[in-house]
Design an enzyme around this catalytic site. Structure first.
Site, PDB file in Angstrom:
ATOM      1  N   CYS A  59       0.817  -1.224   0.000  1.00  0.00           N
ATOM      2  CA  CYS A  59       0.000   0.000   0.000  1.00  0.00           C
ATOM      3  C   CYS A  59       0.847   1.269   0.000  1.00  0.00           C
ATOM      4  O   CYS A  59       0.473   2.286  -0.584  1.00  0.00           O
ATOM      5  CB  CYS A  59      -0.901   0.039   1.229  1.00  0.00           C
ATOM      6  SG  CYS A  59      -1.440  -1.544   1.855  1.00  0.00           S
ATOM      7  N   ASP A 133      -5.528   2.076   4.684  1.00  0.00           N
ATOM      8  CA  ASP A 133      -6.848   2.399   5.220  1.00  0.00           C
ATOM      9  C   ASP A 133      -6.885   3.575   6.188  1.00  0.00           C
ATOM     10  O   ASP A 133      -7.678   4.491   6.026  1.00  0.00           O
ATOM     11  CB  ASP A 133      -7.429   1.174   5.938  1.00  0.00           C
ATOM     12  CG  ASP A 133      -7.716   0.028   4.985  1.00  0.00           C
ATOM     13  OD1 ASP A 133      -7.392   0.149   3.797  1.00  0.00           O
ATOM     14  OD2 ASP A 133      -8.253  -0.987   5.440  1.00  0.00           O
ATOM     15  N   CYS A 204      -5.281  -2.218  -1.541  1.00  0.00           N
ATOM     16  CA  CYS A 204      -6.216  -3.278  -1.956  1.00  0.00           C
ATOM     17  C   CYS A 204      -7.141  -2.789  -3.063  1.00  0.00           C
ATOM     18  O   CYS A 204      -7.671  -1.682  -3.011  1.00  0.00           O
ATOM     19  CB  CYS A 204      -7.035  -3.747  -0.771  1.00  0.00           C
ATOM     20  SG  CYS A 204      -6.067  -4.489   0.548  1.00  0.00           S
ATOM     21  N   SER A 481     -13.795  -5.060   7.851  1.00  0.00           N
ATOM     22  CA  SER A 481     -12.999  -4.595   6.722  1.00  0.00           C
ATOM     23  C   SER A 481     -13.915  -4.083   5.631  1.00  0.00           C
ATOM     24  O   SER A 481     -15.058  -4.528   5.485  1.00  0.00           O
ATOM     25  CB  SER A 481     -12.164  -5.761   6.184  1.00  0.00           C
ATOM     26  OG  SER A 481     -11.666  -5.473   4.898  1.00  0.00           O
TER      27      SER A 481
END
Length: 578
Positions: A59, A133, A204, A481
């Site tokens: 990421c 995130d 992701c 998630s």
């Protein structure tokens, strides 16, 4: 604000004057000379270029490269970039073990460390690059808290993996673990999938939390139009990085708009609208209230859910739909979803953005491409209401949330099967120790009780991998998630640790979930719940010292964003005005 004339800047109202101007700052200037800076660079505005670069996960691995491109843009604009980094905790690696307790608290650490770095060194503006995130909302929260001229930039998504001809993401690997437990996958099958699911740098690939909050960055107006779309490895990323660097210098020169001019109640509603329209992550219901809190705006889970009720679901993105972030980029990116929402009357087009133009002006000339089914027209949406639904009831007086994108049955009723932690529930799922129709209850996983409000992807993905995703439901005071699918209700509040109803449940209690009506109820009388409360004792956790203990002492409830300080409404000054 400063006026720019050629390469001359008036720094009399810029914060960096405290470290660069006048005889009393000679010692500070000596440090800048020690780093090879010229006198011209020292007397230009200082722009913090903050990244979450690290070697923890794909990421963030491309952010250092992109930061160099931002610095080029800042220099071209006539200002001086000062690069620094902060932490991240990457959920894909932290998932399913004690490390996940660090994830949500990392959002606060990111915001706090960016604030402290900016304050300590008196930087005048901020470009924040984030790839995972919690780093996306963390960076945006820092921008609003400081209220310096700011531009946000997403690091970009990962390219889709391929497994036997199909696009796959890391979520498929989590579900593959469940298939392996049932014997559907061999050791070789699982190994093949894990080796091919994540082929590049980037976050992701589905509409999980990172891509959801990237869409938010454009909808709320803190990022340049189009900057959220390109995958991390594409050269477009570097082009947007240069443009972001130039743009922040323009914001300094023009006196704004600054983040609190941009982040208003109307722009927060725009942000919630893009989450709804893309079937985005339920975590947005934590992060949007937290961003609002930094500006002193009261915008909680219930406000987010009200937007979800009225905004249609348009984009068929995983996990509820068919496509990944690159597919959305290929047909036109976030802008085409925003343009459809604006055309349908679901956005406030008059909100100002970092371009200095309104959202409607940024979207002029953008239309929905034909001959594609990634994004549906607003007249013919996938569903008339959004992909995420808020719930309330006697089991969730402060609210709860569920992602319904891709689901057919929106009502579930069954007996409770109670677990005191995610670990206990996951072990039961691995043993297939549950029955069709059960409502699995995972408690003591809220912000305080966990502490840290863990995500439950390992458990939900294992259920799907076992083919039970539609036959059982799961509720928790923790969270899920962005990749979770199925009847999974998170953020149930008040949490068990403070005596919420979820902590009073017993095996066999009948729970009814109705996502059509927006209700979460247990079939117990108020008198029975009150009688149980008298016998309730808080669950003791293992974190009685250290960062997670500290977090548990100060964190607020999930429906308010799980924030840790009084917010913008209690400020006596704002950093940028020092």
């Amino acid at each position: 604000m400063a006026e720019k004339s050629g390469k001359k800047w008036d720094k009399s109202k810029l914060v960096s004057r405290y470290v660069t101007e006048g005889p009393s700052k000679a010692a500070a200037r000596s440090y800048y000379y020690a780093m090879g800076m010229s006198e011209e660079e020292i007397h230009q505005p200082f722009v913090g270029v903050a990244t979450c670069w690290n070697e923890a996960a794909p990421c963030n691995i491309a952010l250092s490269r992109q930061a160099q491109a931002v610095k080029v843009g800042v220099k071209e604009g006539g200002a001086t970039p000062r690069e620094f980094t902060t932490i991240t905790v990457t959920d894909g690696i932290a998932m399913g073990h004690e490390g996940m307790r660090s994830s949500l608290p990392s959002r606060e650490a990111i915001t706090d460390t960016v604030e402290l770095t900016m304050r300590g060194h008196c930087y005048d503006a901020l470009v924040g690059l984030a790839g995972c995130d919690k780093s996306l909302p963390g960076m945006m929260m820092a921008m609003v808290r400081l209220n310096v001229p700011s531009v946000f930039m997403y690091g970009g998504s990962i390219l889709p993996g391929k497994f036997r001809g199909e696009d796959v993401t890391v979520i498929d690997v989590f579900e593959g673990i469940g298939k392996h437990a049932t014997g559907e996958f061999s050791d070789g099958d699982l190994k093949e999938m894990e080796c091919h699911a994540c082929p590049s740098a980037g976050a992701c690939g589905g509409q999980f939390t990172a891509n959801t909050m990237a869409c938010v960055s454009e909808a709320i107006g803190l990022a340049l139009p189009g900057s959220a779309g390109a995958p991390a490895v594409f050269e477009d990323r570097d082009s947007f990085a240069v443009k972001s660097g130039r743009a922040v210098v323009d914001l300094i020169a023009n006196g704004g708009p600054r983040p609190r001019d941009i982040v208003t109640r109307k722009s927060l509603e725009n942000a919630a609208a893009i989450v709804s329209a893309t079937g985005g992550s339920t975590n947005a219901a934590l992060h949007l209230p937290a961003i609002a809190h930094e500006a002193g705006i009261d915008f909680d889970l219930h406000d987010v859910a009200e937007v979800f009720k009225r905004v249609p679901y348009l984009a068929s993105l995983k996990p509820g739909g068919k496509y990944v972030a690159k597919d959305l980029y290929d047909v036109g990116g976030v802008s085409i979803v925003l343009a459809e929402l604006l055309r349908g009357g679901f956005l406030h087009g008059d909100c100002i953005t970092v371009t200095g133009k309104t959202l409607a002006e940024n979207l002029e000339g953008i239309t929905l491409p034909e001959n594609q089914d990634v994004v549906y027209p607003v007249e013919n949406p996938i569903s008339r209401t959004g992909g995420v639904v808020g719930l309330t009831g006697n089991l969730a007086p402060e609210g709860a949330i569920v992602k319904v994108a891709g689901m057919k049955n929106l009502v579930f009723e069954g007996p409770a099967r109670c677990f005191e932690s995610e670990d206990d529930c996951f072990a039961a799922v691995q043993r297939k120790d549950y029955k069709d129709g059960d409502v699995l209850v995972i408690r003591n996983e809220g912000p305080k009780g966990g502490p840290g409000m863990r995500e439950m992807l390992s458990t939900t993905a294992a259920l799907y991998g076992q083919g039970a995703g539609d036959s059982v439901a799961l509720i928790t005071d923790g969270r899920f998630s962005g990749g979770t699918r199925g009847f999974c209700i998170g953020h149930v509040g008040p949490e068990a640790a403070v005596g919420g109803p979820i902590g009073l449940l017993k095996d066999g209690d009948i729970i009814r979930i109705d996502a059509n009506e927006g209700t979460l109820e247990v079939k117990l009388s108020d008198q029975e719940l009150e009688a149980r409360r008298k016998d309730w004792k808080p669950h003791k956790n293992n974190y009685q010292a250290g960062a997670l203990w500290k977090y548990a002492q100060i964190v607020g409830p999930a429906h308010k964003g799980a924030v840790t300080h009084p917010g913008g409404s209690e400020e006596t000054h704002v950093y940028v005005d020092l």
